[in-house]
Design a protein around this motif. Structure first.
Motif, PDB file in Angstrom:
ATOM      1  N   VAL A  82      -3.279  24.832  56.408  1.00 57.22           N
ATOM      2  CA  VAL A  82      -2.742  23.503  56.732  1.00 57.22           C
ATOM      3  C   VAL A  82      -1.466  23.300  55.913  1.00 57.22           C
ATOM      4  O   VAL A  82      -1.496  23.377  54.679  1.00 57.22           O
ATOM      5  CB  VAL A  82      -3.763  22.388  56.397  1.00 57.22           C
ATOM      6  N   LEU A  83      -0.362  23.063  56.599  1.00 60.41           N
ATOM      7  CA  LEU A  83       0.922  22.883  55.912  1.00 60.41           C
ATOM      8  C   LEU A  83       1.149  21.405  55.606  1.00 60.41           C
ATOM      9  O   LEU A  83       1.152  20.567  56.512  1.00 60.41           O
ATOM     10  CB  LEU A  83       2.068  23.403  56.783  1.00 60.41           C
ATOM     11  N   ALA A  84       1.331  21.107  54.338  1.00 63.23           N
ATOM     12  CA  ALA A  84       1.486  19.700  53.939  1.00 63.23           C
ATOM     13  C   ALA A  84       2.358  19.581  52.694  1.00 63.23           C
ATOM     14  O   ALA A  84       2.099  18.767  51.813  1.00 63.23           O
ATOM     15  CB  ALA A  84       0.117  19.082  53.682  1.00 63.23           C
ATOM     16  N   ALA A  85       3.389  20.392  52.637  1.00 66.42           N
ATOM     17  CA  ALA A  85       4.231  20.367  51.438  1.00 66.42           C
ATOM     18  C   ALA A  85       5.441  19.461  51.591  1.00 66.42           C
ATOM     19  O   ALA A  85       6.004  18.989  50.610  1.00 66.42           O
ATOM     20  CB  ALA A  85       4.689  21.785  51.096  1.00 66.42           C
ATOM     21  N   GLY A  86       5.842  19.198  52.843  1.00 71.12           N
ATOM     22  CA  GLY A  86       7.050  18.409  53.099  1.00 71.12           C
ATOM     23  C   GLY A  86       6.899  16.969  52.611  1.00 71.12           C
ATOM     24  O   GLY A  86       5.791  16.446  52.516  1.00 71.12           O
ATOM     25  N   GLY A  87       8.034  16.349  52.312  1.00 72.86           N
ATOM     26  CA  GLY A  87       7.990  15.018  51.703  1.00 72.86           C
ATOM     27  C   GLY A  87       7.812  13.881  52.683  1.00 72.86           C
ATOM     28  O   GLY A  87       7.186  12.872  52.389  1.00 72.86           O
ATOM     29  N   ALA A 140      -4.616  24.954  51.940  1.00 72.17           N
ATOM     30  CA  ALA A 140      -3.660  23.878  52.209  1.00 72.17           C
ATOM     31  C   ALA A 140      -2.441  24.096  51.329  1.00 72.17           C
ATOM     32  O   ALA A 140      -2.568  24.355  50.122  1.00 72.17           O
ATOM     33  CB  ALA A 140      -4.294  22.529  51.913  1.00 72.17           C
ATOM     34  N   VAL A 141      -1.268  24.014  51.940  1.00 72.19           N
ATOM     35  CA  VAL A 141      -0.025  24.199  51.193  1.00 72.19           C
ATOM     36  C   VAL A 141       0.490  22.829  50.786  1.00 72.19           C
ATOM     37  O   VAL A 141       0.747  21.969  51.640  1.00 72.19           O
ATOM     38  CB  VAL A 141       1.027  24.940  52.039  1.00 72.19           C
ATOM     39  N   VAL A 142       0.600  22.618  49.480  1.00 70.09           N
ATOM     40  CA  VAL A 142       1.037  21.320  48.964  1.00 70.09           C
ATOM     41  C   VAL A 142       2.311  21.509  48.152  1.00 70.09           C
ATOM     42  O   VAL A 142       2.575  22.588  47.615  1.00 70.09           O
ATOM     43  CB  VAL A 142      -0.064  20.645  48.106  1.00 70.09           C
ATOM     44  N   GLU A 163       9.355  24.598  46.395  1.00 75.72           N
ATOM     45  CA  GLU A 163      10.524  24.227  47.189  1.00 75.72           C
ATOM     46  C   GLU A 163      10.187  24.482  48.643  1.00 75.72           C
ATOM     47  O   GLU A 163       9.646  25.541  48.980  1.00 75.72           O
ATOM     48  CB  GLU A 163      11.701  25.137  46.806  1.00 75.72           C
ATOM     49  N   GLN A 164      10.537  23.556  49.522  1.00 71.87           N
ATOM     50  CA  GLN A 164      10.177  23.703  50.923  1.00 71.87           C
ATOM     51  C   GLN A 164      11.252  24.516  51.651  1.00 71.87           C
ATOM     52  O   GLN A 164      12.227  23.978  52.149  1.00 71.87           O
ATOM     53  CB  GLN A 164       9.983  22.326  51.574  1.00 71.87           C
ATOM     54  N   LEU A 165      11.032  25.819  51.652  1.00 74.23           N
ATOM     55  CA  LEU A 165      12.028  26.733  52.220  1.00 74.23           C
ATOM     56  C   LEU A 165      11.731  27.082  53.675  1.00 74.23           C
ATOM     57  O   LEU A 165      12.354  27.970  54.231  1.00 74.23           O
ATOM     58  CB  LEU A 165      12.096  28.007  51.379  1.00 74.23           C
ATOM     59  N   GLY A 166      10.764  26.379  54.273  1.00 80.05           N
ATOM     60  CA  GLY A 166      10.464  26.614  55.687  1.00 80.05           C
ATOM     61  C   GLY A 166       9.001  26.959  55.921  1.00 80.05           C
ATOM     62  O   GLY A 166       8.278  27.344  54.996  1.00 80.05           O
ATOM     63  N   THR A 167       8.590  26.827  57.192  1.00 76.94           N
ATOM     64  CA  THR A 167       7.182  27.044  57.536  1.00 76.94           C
ATOM     65  C   THR A 167       6.757  28.494  57.286  1.00 76.94           C
ATOM     66  O   THR A 167       5.613  28.753  56.923  1.00 76.94           O
ATOM     67  CB  THR A 167       6.924  26.667  59.009  1.00 76.94           C
ATOM     68  N   GLY A 168       7.706  29.440  57.468  1.00 80.90           N
ATOM     69  CA  GLY A 168       7.384  30.850  57.218  1.00 80.90           C
ATOM     70  C   GLY A 168       7.118  31.084  55.738  1.00 80.90           C
ATOM     71  O   GLY A 168       6.156  31.777  55.362  1.00 80.90           O
ATOM     72  N   ALA A 201      -2.053  24.809  61.060  1.00 86.98           N
ATOM     73  CA  ALA A 201      -1.969  23.411  61.501  1.00 86.98           C
ATOM     74  C   ALA A 201      -1.103  22.649  60.510  1.00 86.98           C
ATOM     75  O   ALA A 201      -0.851  23.133  59.397  1.00 86.98           O
ATOM     76  CB  ALA A 201      -3.365  22.795  61.580  1.00 86.98           C
ATOM     77  N   TYR A 202      -0.655  21.458  60.912  1.00 88.29           N
ATOM     78  CA  TYR A 202       0.143  20.602  60.030  1.00 88.29           C
ATOM     79  C   TYR A 202      -0.715  19.417  59.562  1.00 88.29           C
ATOM     80  O   TYR A 202      -1.643  19.004  60.261  1.00 88.29           O
ATOM     81  CB  TYR A 202       1.357  20.030  60.768  1.00 88.29           C
ATOM     82  N   GLY A 203      -0.351  18.880  58.438  1.00 85.93           N
ATOM     83  CA  GLY A 203      -1.138  17.776  57.874  1.00 85.93           C
ATOM     84  C   GLY A 203      -0.848  16.409  58.460  1.00 85.93           C
ATOM     85  O   GLY A 203      -1.470  15.429  58.067  1.00 85.93           O
ATOM     86  N   GLY A 213      14.224  18.183  69.058  1.00 82.67           N
ATOM     87  CA  GLY A 213      13.680  18.362  67.714  1.00 82.67           C
ATOM     88  C   GLY A 213      12.618  19.439  67.620  1.00 82.67           C
ATOM     89  O   GLY A 213      12.336  19.938  66.535  1.00 82.67           O
ATOM     90  N   TYR A 214      12.019  19.772  68.761  1.00 80.06           N
ATOM     91  CA  TYR A 214      10.966  20.789  68.743  1.00 80.06           C
ATOM     92  C   TYR A 214      11.534  22.187  68.972  1.00 80.06           C
ATOM     93  O   TYR A 214      12.602  22.342  69.569  1.00 80.06           O
ATOM     94  CB  TYR A 214       9.957  20.524  69.862  1.00 80.06           C
ATOM     95  N   GLY A 215      10.750  23.181  68.558  1.00 80.27           N
ATOM     96  CA  GLY A 215      11.049  24.546  68.946  1.00 80.27           C
ATOM     97  C   GLY A 215      10.682  24.728  70.408  1.00 80.27           C
ATOM     98  O   GLY A 215       9.641  24.271  70.853  1.00 80.27           O
ATOM     99  N   VAL A 242      12.591  29.153  70.041  1.00 83.99           N
ATOM    100  CA  VAL A 242      13.937  28.898  69.539  1.00 83.99           C
ATOM    101  C   VAL A 242      13.990  27.467  69.002  1.00 83.99           C
ATOM    102  O   VAL A 242      13.651  26.516  69.722  1.00 83.99           O
ATOM    103  CB  VAL A 242      14.995  29.086  70.643  1.00 83.99           C
ATOM    104  N   GLU A 243      14.370  27.333  67.755  1.00 84.64           N
ATOM    105  CA  GLU A 243      14.436  26.007  67.138  1.00 84.64           C
ATOM    106  C   GLU A 243      15.605  25.212  67.703  1.00 84.64           C
ATOM    107  O   GLU A 243      16.624  25.781  68.111  1.00 84.64           O
ATOM    108  CB  GLU A 243      14.572  26.145  65.620  1.00 84.64           C
ATOM    109  N   GLU A 244      15.475  23.891  67.678  1.00 81.94           N
ATOM    110  CA  GLU A 244      16.499  22.979  68.213  1.00 81.94           C
ATOM    111  C   GLU A 244      17.912  23.377  67.783  1.00 81.94           C
ATOM    112  O   GLU A 244      18.809  23.522  68.602  1.00 81.94           O
ATOM    113  CB  GLU A 244      16.182  21.556  67.723  1.00 81.94           C
ATOM    114  N   TYR A 263      13.062  29.787  56.281  1.00 80.42           N
ATOM    115  CA  TYR A 263      12.178  30.845  56.779  1.00 80.42           C
ATOM    116  C   TYR A 263      11.318  30.240  57.874  1.00 80.42           C
ATOM    117  O   TYR A 263      10.471  29.398  57.599  1.00 80.42           O
ATOM    118  CB  TYR A 263      11.314  31.405  55.639  1.00 80.42           C
ATOM    119  N   TYR A 264      11.593  30.647  59.115  1.00 86.00           N
ATOM    120  CA  TYR A 264      10.871  30.085  60.267  1.00 86.00           C
ATOM    121  C   TYR A 264       9.612  30.902  60.556  1.00 86.00           C
ATOM    122  O   TYR A 264       9.706  32.091  60.882  1.00 86.00           O
ATOM    123  CB  TYR A 264      11.732  30.154  61.532  1.00 86.00           C
ATOM    124  N   LEU A 265       8.468  30.253  60.516  1.00 91.39           N
ATOM    125  CA  LEU A 265       7.235  30.925  60.925  1.00 91.39           C
ATOM    126  C   LEU A 265       7.337  31.383  62.376  1.00 91.39           C
ATOM    127  O   LEU A 265       6.786  32.416  62.771  1.00 91.39           O
ATOM    128  CB  LEU A 265       6.050  29.952  60.759  1.00 91.39           C
TER     129      LEU A 265
END
Ligand code: UD1
Ligand code: CA
Length: 485
Positions: free
Chosen positions: A9-14, A52-54, A79-84, A109-111, A147-149, A163-165, A206-208
């Motif tokens: 579960v990714l939940a590090a972003g602010g 869970a990534v915090v 540091e939030q360097l990307g989902t990858g 999954a995302y938080g 905004g979505y891939g 492909v990201e936006e 880094y894009y997952l």
């Protein structure tokens, strides 16, 4: 199902767009935090392990996650360097805990997707495994893909890339099938591919999602399963979106309870938290909020305009225009209108807490009644007792709180004050206006209001020329006339 299921579960972003001192995933919705809903869905899968990534506010987010899933591994992403990058850190943290995700399926999954349901994840994981894919994407077809891939497919419909936006061409931006963010991986493929994801893109992250291309290049299978119910994968990035998702979540919860036999007169003004439990044939009237872990038994009628948080309401009880917190209301009891039940209120079967009554830490026995305009704090009231209108249980001496005990089948009169600590015995009574400072033995009547004196002619003498004196004069003239005939 494969033998092992790992969920990250990714939940590090602010979540800066919340403009809040509270981290995004901790914002409440439907009685839980946003991430609380995701963790509940994940927990329902009974995964082999969860990571869970915090990052942002991890001092708050980390412990909060462990409350829901005590066995979860927390991976810290400074540091939030990307989902990858986030997923790489998660895999490293799992390996460090001797819990490496080295076979089976890894689900990402995302938080911040509070409408996500466990059965959707279960279905997606099963489809992924059946397809024997290296990567599967839970996709969605949306009206506004900005905004979505975007999911890029070839003429056969096979998935080529996400492909990201910011990296998409004009033509790719027209694609309405998007990456929800929920991905499933073959664990072996992910462990190897995650090390090869670079950050040579528009955002320098880094894009997952670059793993899709890597799988394709290696000739492995990539699949995308569009989810019908896209709301389940929607995140709330600001407070307006949070309110929209909150309304939708509530609509779903209320609909589910109606299908289970609850009458809801006005779903639009009825709010029911995710962890509330209702029995069939409960009736909820407009303007009612049932919050926290509130439980309502069958045939109870709640509302209108009632808020109950962490309350337990018995079968057939009636609760009208009431605010209650951590209170228990017995079977067939009645509460309200305009009652305030504070924590520790326990109302017995067929008991009554009436209009303009506040209760706290008070056990009110079976069939006992506090019908009007009273404060009952730190009290025990026996079965069948009636408390007169306007009674104050004076529990606070300015320093300490004390208890009052009233026995069974007592009858206390109006406008009493019970100065705690004090005990009123079984079958005892009081006179109107009594200030009870000493214990009243069983069966005794306590009276301590002074003798009444009437100063005859006072109004005419002391308030001459007033309407009061005039009324008094007219009354005595009428009485004299009466006496003369
Ligand atoms: C991501 C996807 C995009 C997808 C979209 C769905 C990538 C590269 N892009 O984009 O294809 O359509 O989600 O919403 O994956 N996070 C971390 N650490 C990081 C970066 C992100 O934990 O270093 C977490 C965030 O807290 C968030 C989630 O990952 O919960 C997604 O991150 P976000 O930056 O919102 O990704 P998007 O750019 O929206
Ligand atoms: Ca996002």
């Amino acid at each position: 199902m494969a033998d092992q299921l790992t969920v990250i579960v990714l939940a590090a972003g602010g979540g800066t767009r919340m403009k809040s001192k509270t981290m995004k995933v901790l914002h409440p919705i439907g009685g839980r935090s946003m991430i609380g809903h995701v963790l509940a869905a994940v927990g329902g899968l009974e995964p082999t392990r969860v990571c869970a990534v915090v990052g942002h506010q991890r001092e708050q987010v980390g412990p909060h996650i462990l409350e829901s899933l005590p066995d979860a591994v927390l991976a810290v992403q400074e540091e939030q360097l990307g989902t990858g990058h986030a997923v790489r850190i998660a895999l490293e943290a799992l390996a460090a805990e001797q819990a490496a995700a080295d076979n089976g399926t890894v689900l990402i999954a995302y938080g911040d997707t509070p409408l996500l349901e466990g059965r959707t994840l279960r279905w997606f994981a099963a489809e992924h495994e059946a397809a024997q894919a290296a990567v599967s994407i839970l996709s969605g077809v949306v009206e506004a893909p900005k905004g979505y891939g975007r999911i890029v497919r070839d003429d056969e419909g096979d998935v080529l890339a996400i492909v990201e936006e910011n990296d998409a061409s004009e033509v790719q931006r027209e694609i309405r099938e998007i990456n929800s963010g929920i991905l499933a991986f073959d664990a072996g493929f992910l462990a190897e591919a995650i090390l090869r994801v670079g950050n040579d893109n528009a955002k320098g992250e880094y894009y997952l999602t670059d793993t899709v291309q890597l799988a394709r290049d290696a000739g492995l299978t990539v699949t995308a399963f569009p989810v019908d119910d896209v709301a389940q994968t929607e995140g709330a990035n600001d407070r307006a979106q949070l309110a929209d998702l909150g309304r939708e979540l509530n609509r779903r919860i209320v609909t589910r309870w109606m299908r289970d036999g609850v009458t809801v007169m006005d779903p639009a003004t009825t709010w029911i938290d995710a962890d509330v439990v209702l029995a069939p044939d409960v009736t909820i009237l407009p303007g009612t909020q049932l919050l926290g872990t509130t439980v309502v038994a069958e045939d109870a009628v709640i509302g209108p305009d009632t808020t109950l948080e962490d309350c337990e309401i018995g079968a057939g009880a009636r609760v009208v225009r009431t605010h209650g917190q951590l209170a228990v209301v017995g079977d067939g009891a009645t509460v309200g209108p305009f009652s305030y039940l504070r924590p520790g209120t326990i109302l017995g079967e067929r008991g009554k807490i009436g209009a303009f009554v506040e209760t706290k830490n008070a056990r009110i026995g079976e069939g006992a009644k506090v019908p009007h305009l009273s404060y009952v704090g730190d009290a025990e009231i026996g079965e069948g007792t009636n408390i007169g209108a306007g009674t104050i249980f004076a529990n606070y001496d300015g320093v300490n709180k004390h208890r009052t005990t009233v026995g069974r089948h007592a009858r206390t009169a109006s406008n009493n004050t019970f100065v705690a600590p004090v005990t009123i015995g079984d079958g005892a009574g009081t006179g109107a206006g009594t200030v009870v400072r000493r214990d009243v033995p069983p069966g005794a009547l306590a009276v301590n209001v002074g003798q009444q004196r009437n100063l005859e002619g006072w109004a005419q003498e002391k308030r001459p020329g007033t309407a009061q004196a005039q009324a008094a004069a007219e009354a005595s003239a009428a009485a004299e006339e009466q006496a003369a005939t």
